[in-house]
Design an enzyme around this catalytic site. Structure first.
Site, PDB file in Angstrom:
ATOM      1  N   LEU A  86       3.221  -8.653   6.967  1.00 30.23           N
ATOM      2  CA  LEU A  86       1.792  -8.845   6.874  1.00 30.23           C
ATOM      3  C   LEU A  86       1.663  -9.981   7.948  1.00 30.23           C
ATOM      4  CD1 LEU A  86       0.990  -8.484   3.144  1.00 30.23           C
ATOM      5  CD2 LEU A  86       0.701  -6.689   5.105  1.00 30.23           C
ATOM      6  N   PRO A  87       1.239  -9.682   9.230  1.00 28.87           N
ATOM      7  CA  PRO A  87       1.390 -10.404  10.396  1.00 28.87           C
ATOM      8  C   PRO A  87       0.661 -11.404  10.525  1.00 28.87           C
ATOM      9  CG  PRO A  87       0.215  -8.142  10.998  1.00 28.87           C
ATOM     10  CD  PRO A  87       0.828  -7.983   9.416  1.00 28.87           C
ATOM     11  N   CYS A  88       0.664 -12.686   9.822  1.00 29.50           N
ATOM     12  CA  CYS A  88       0.005 -13.786  10.088  1.00 29.50           C
ATOM     13  C   CYS A  88       0.109 -14.596  11.299  1.00 29.50           C
ATOM     14  CB  CYS A  88       0.037 -14.740   8.604  1.00 29.50           C
ATOM     15  SG  CYS A  88       1.708 -15.242   8.386  1.00 29.50           S
ATOM     16  N   HIS A  89       1.310 -14.168  12.068  1.00 30.34           N
ATOM     17  CA  HIS A  89       1.475 -14.847  13.563  1.00 30.34           C
ATOM     18  C   HIS A  89       0.499 -14.334  14.501  1.00 30.34           C
ATOM     19  CE1 HIS A  89       3.854 -10.981  13.449  1.00 30.34           C
ATOM     20  NE2 HIS A  89       3.402 -10.804  14.975  1.00 30.34           N
TER      21      HIS A  89
END
Length: 192
Positions: free
Chosen positions: A158-161
């Protein structure tokens, strides 16, 4: 003459067999850092998180034991699918870590933020904390969104970056700024 002791020798059993477990995990060294991956018995990924040392690893394992099940075993074979999907993403050959996920380690607000993020910010795209807060119907909650992303139990998956501060720079990230920059550069290089 027969050996009187052979009647008492147990048969050779081979290596021990581990009983089934509720949560299996492995620790994987990757180009963006050391990650703990844990899956439920049904294969759903419960965590993909940075663990820089054994103390961090122990904290996450305790969290898994409390929130999911006390039956947590290091069993890398059960995490093969997740590890292959992560490797494909990190090599640039996949645009996501395509595995079923389980958000049982996330708070209700984190679930809202993380599902909103996954639905609204695609591969190679970027957004700000404030924009994501507005997208999940929490305008003015940019700091709360940042805190929710800071505790993301499924980093990279889950790409919080992809969420950056409006003021510039890369902002915070569980794996550190170099890992965040690497992931952003990876996606930028494979977007086209």
């Amino acid at each position: 003459m027969t050996n009187p002791f052979t009647a008492f020798d147990p048969p050779l059993a081979g290596p021990p067999t581990l009983p089934p477990t509720d949560v299996s995990y492995a620790v994987e060294d990757t180009e963006v850092g050391r990650l703990l991956l844990a899956v439920r018995a049904d294969g759903a990924l419960v965590t993909c998180t940075y663990v820089g040392d054994t103390a961090a690893e122990d904290r996450w394992l305790e969290r898994l034991a409390v929130a999911v099940s006390p039956r947590v075993l290091r069993h890398p074979a059960s995490t093969d699918s997740a590890r292959r999907a992560l490797a494909a993403y990190l090599s640039g050959s996949a645009r996501s870590v395509d595995v079923p996920t389980d958000l049982s380690l996330a708070s209700p607000f984190q679930r809202t933020v993380l599902t909103g993020l996954a639905a609204r910010v695609g591969y190679g795209e970027r957004t700000t904390y404030a924009a994501l807060a507005g997208a999940v119907d929490r305008p003015g909650a940019a700091r709360a969104v940042g805190t929710a992303l800071g505790g993301n139990p499924l980093c990279i998956v889950l790409p919080c970056h992809r969420v950056l501060p409006a003021s510039g720079g890369v902002g915070g990230y569980a794996g550190g700024p170099a890992a965040k920059e690497h992931l952003l550069a990876l996606e930028a290089a494979h977007t086209g």
